[in-house]
Design an enzyme around this catalytic site. Sequence first.
Site, PDB file in Angstrom:
ATOM      1  N   ASP A  37       0.867  -1.181   0.000  1.00  0.00           N
ATOM      2  CA  ASP A  37       0.000   0.000   0.000  1.00  0.00           C
ATOM      3  C   ASP A  37       0.904   1.232   0.000  1.00  0.00           C
ATOM      4  O   ASP A  37       1.820   1.331   0.819  1.00  0.00           O
ATOM      5  CB  ASP A  37      -0.890  -0.019   1.256  1.00  0.00           C
ATOM      6  N   HIS A 107     -10.518  -5.813  -2.376  1.00  0.00           N
ATOM      7  CA  HIS A 107      -9.171  -6.015  -1.834  1.00  0.00           C
ATOM      8  C   HIS A 107      -9.231  -6.216  -0.336  1.00  0.00           C
ATOM      9  O   HIS A 107     -10.154  -5.745   0.337  1.00  0.00           O
ATOM     10  CB  HIS A 107      -8.255  -4.833  -2.160  1.00  0.00           C
ATOM     11  N   PHE A 108      -8.228  -6.915   0.159  1.00  0.00           N
ATOM     12  CA  PHE A 108      -8.040  -7.086   1.598  1.00  0.00           C
ATOM     13  C   PHE A 108      -6.784  -6.331   2.009  1.00  0.00           C
ATOM     14  O   PHE A 108      -5.765  -6.393   1.315  1.00  0.00           O
ATOM     15  CB  PHE A 108      -7.876  -8.565   1.960  1.00  0.00           C
TER      16      PHE A 108
HETATM   17  P1  AMP Z   1      -9.910   1.107   0.572  1.00  0.00           P
HETATM   18  O1  AMP Z   1     -10.070   2.497   1.131  1.00  0.00           O
HETATM   19  O2  AMP Z   1     -10.291   0.019   1.506  1.00  0.00           O
HETATM   20  O3  AMP Z   1     -10.606   1.026  -0.760  1.00  0.00           O
HETATM   21  O4  AMP Z   1      -8.371   0.905   0.354  1.00  0.00           O
HETATM   22  C1  AMP Z   1      -7.676   1.380  -0.737  1.00  0.00           C
HETATM   23  C2  AMP Z   1      -6.230   1.353  -0.359  1.00  0.00           C
HETATM   24  O5  AMP Z   1      -5.467   1.505  -1.523  1.00  0.00           O
HETATM   25  C3  AMP Z   1      -5.797   2.478   0.597  1.00  0.00           C
HETATM   26  O6  AMP Z   1      -5.199   1.925   1.759  1.00  0.00           O
HETATM   27  C4  AMP Z   1      -4.817   3.301  -0.234  1.00  0.00           C
HETATM   28  O7  AMP Z   1      -3.769   3.794   0.556  1.00  0.00           O
HETATM   29  C5  AMP Z   1      -4.351   2.293  -1.241  1.00  0.00           C
HETATM   30  N1  AMP Z   1      -3.890   2.815  -2.510  1.00  0.00           N
HETATM   31  C6  AMP Z   1      -4.446   3.793  -3.259  1.00  0.00           C
HETATM   32  N2  AMP Z   1      -3.763   3.949  -4.404  1.00  0.00           N
HETATM   33  C7  AMP Z   1      -2.765   3.026  -4.396  1.00  0.00           C
HETATM   34  C8  AMP Z   1      -1.717   2.676  -5.300  1.00  0.00           C
HETATM   35  N3  AMP Z   1      -1.553   3.298  -6.475  1.00  0.00           N
HETATM   36  N4  AMP Z   1      -0.871   1.668  -4.947  1.00  0.00           N
HETATM   37  C9  AMP Z   1      -1.003   1.038  -3.763  1.00  0.00           C
HETATM   38  N5  AMP Z   1      -1.983   1.322  -2.874  1.00  0.00           N
HETATM   39  C10 AMP Z   1      -2.848   2.305  -3.187  1.00  0.00           C
END
Ligand code: AMP
Length: 144
Positions: A37, A107-108
């Site tokens: 992340d 996603h988890f």
């Molecule tokens: P959620 O809010 O449960 O949908 O989680 C999305 C997660 O994706 C968050 O923890 C973000 O920090 C992460 N995230 C967003 N963009 C990216 C990226 N390009 N690469 C890796 N993680 C990301």
Amino acid sequence: MTLHATYDADNIFAKIIRGEMPSVKLYETDAVLAFMDVFPQSEGHCLAIHKTATAINLFDVDGESLAALIAAVQKVGAAVRDGLKPDGVRIAQFNGAPAGQTVYHLHFHIIPVYDGRALGGHAGGSPADAALLEKTAEKIRSAL
Ligand code: AMP
């Protein structure tokens, strides 16, 4: 985003799967991908996704894909445990914006928790230092 939206093939995780966006990969098979992340809540915060199931959330994924995905969560979570030696590991998954979901590809979260260190905020703040992210990723990979 409601719980009943249509899957958007241009979401950021779909782009990562297609290689159109960079990611720090930890574990990959034909079915699943785990990667760091970039806005980590703790050192070692990573994510696991299914690569072909076009599911937004837990309620619209087929059972076979979910089984592969949760098996990946267990495998990568164990590598986080062994590679980083946290005091706990939180597994999280959000469905719909009101529940905290910000990326609409199922996603988890795998979030190591360290005694005495507060978790950062969810899906915000500044991106992690790229070199530190890679160094942490290498510790997790070496424990897979
Ligand atoms: P959620 O809010 O449960 O949908 O989680 C999305 C997660 O994706 C968050 O923890 C973000 O920090 C992460 N995230 C967003 N963009 C990216 C990226 N390009 N690469 C890796 N993680 C990301």
